[in-house]
Design an enzyme around this catalytic site. Structure first.
Site, PDB file in Angstrom:
ATOM      1  N   SER A   1       0.833  -1.204   0.000  1.00  0.00           N
ATOM      2  CA  SER A   1       0.000   0.000   0.000  1.00  0.00           C
ATOM      3  C   SER A   1       0.873   1.262   0.000  1.00  0.00           C
ATOM      4  CB  SER A   1      -0.893   0.006   1.239  1.00  0.00           C
ATOM      5  OG  SER A   1      -0.088   0.075   2.404  1.00  0.00           O
TER       6      SER A   1
ATOM      7  N   CYS B   1       3.121  -6.478   9.779  1.00  0.00           N
ATOM      8  CA  CYS B   1       2.849  -5.399   8.824  1.00  0.00           C
ATOM      9  C   CYS B   1       4.216  -4.974   8.308  1.00  0.00           C
ATOM     10  CB  CYS B   1       2.155  -4.237   9.521  1.00  0.00           C
ATOM     11  SG  CYS B   1       2.003  -2.764   8.482  1.00  0.00           S
TER      12      CYS B   1
END
Ligand code: DGL
Length: 276
Positions: A21, A194
């Site tokens: 992202s 993450c």
């Protein structure tokens, strides 16, 4: 392991496609460049639509499929989904939609954690999307039903990293808020679930203390990429060739280039591409 097909074999000179992202997937690029210095990389960071963490799985899947399609026009030989939220949203969907080998980040993270933990008490931190999917818990429990797992969504971490705010007192306060309860669970290792989090691992380590081992799956991911390339006979055979690195972003290139240069320790140029 992804199956072998003839079209994979002829494409050994192509680049590895890496998706995230935003800047987080660069932590995977850093490891890929260490382990596979001859391989070229084409990166896409969907910075205009990050963070993915709070979005629905369906929406994230749509974004990821757009990036995969873009990369497929750029001469790539495999795709690394260097984003836990995107992996949790539907790795099998991407595999169905693309005829190249595709690797997500959750399985490698699980393997790295199992190798590191001695007590079997493992923590996982990630975005809201990743933690609510329970993909890490499911994968860990599948390997060993006796593990004690503790997880926590840390949504603000991604924004701290993307905005270069990791070294601030506010970041420390937020980190304590998220992590103190995990430390109290008696975990001996903590999965950075993450790909943005390794960019703030110094702060995370300080807050959880030296006895908890941080698990950054990037190393394991690079090992698996190497295995997939070898199994498919797609390792770049051209020893003399300089690897090419190309970076694309959907938002403004400036902040991405700034964080990226710091992480990769060299100037990087990113090109903006609108995905609609
Ligand atoms: N790097 C991401 C991950 O691994 C993305 C975080 C986000 O966009 O919320 O989950």
């Amino acid at each position: 392991m992804t199956e072998l097909s003839k079209e994979h074999i002829v494409n050994a000179h192509r680049a590895i496609g890496v998706i995230d992202s935003g800047v987080g997937g660069l932590t995977v690029v850093r490891e890929l460049s260490r382990k596979l210095p001859r391989e070229s990389i084409i990166y896409f960071g969907d910075t205009a639509r990050m963070p993915y963490g709070p979005r629905s799985y369906e929406e994230v899947r749509g974004f990821v499929l757009q990036m995969i399609e873009f990369l497929q026009h750029q001469e790539i030989k495999m795709v690394v989904i260097a984003c836990n939220s995107a992996t949790a949203a539907g790795l099998s969907h991407y595999k169905q939609a693309c005829n190249l080998p595709i690797l997500g980040v959750i399985e490698p993270g699980v393997r790295a954690a199992l190798a590191a933990s001695r007590s079997g008490r493992i923590g996982v931190i990630g975005t809201v999307g990743t933690i609510s999917s329970s993909e890490y818990e499911k994968a860990l429990k599948k390997k060993n039903g006796n593990l004690h797992l503790a997880s926590k969504a840390c949504p603000l971490f991604v924004l701290l990293v993307e905005n270069n705010l990791v070294d601030t007192p506010e970041a420390r306060t937020v980190a304590h808020e998220y992590l103190d309860s995990l430390v109290n669970e008696g975990i001996d290792s903590l999965i950075l679930g993450c790909t943005h989090y390794p960019l703030m691992s110094g702060l995370i380590q300080e807050v959880v203390g030296p006895s908890i081992k941080l698990i950054n799956s990037a190393e394991e991911i690079a090992t698996e990429v190497e295995e997939i390339l070898s199994a498919n006979r797609m390792v770049n055979p051209l020893e003399s060739e300089e690897p090419r690195y190309r970076f694309f972003v959907s938002g403004s290139p400036g902040p991405f280039e700034e964080v990226g240069a710091k992480l990769l320790r060299r100037d990087i140029r990113a090109y903006q591409v609108a995905l609609v």
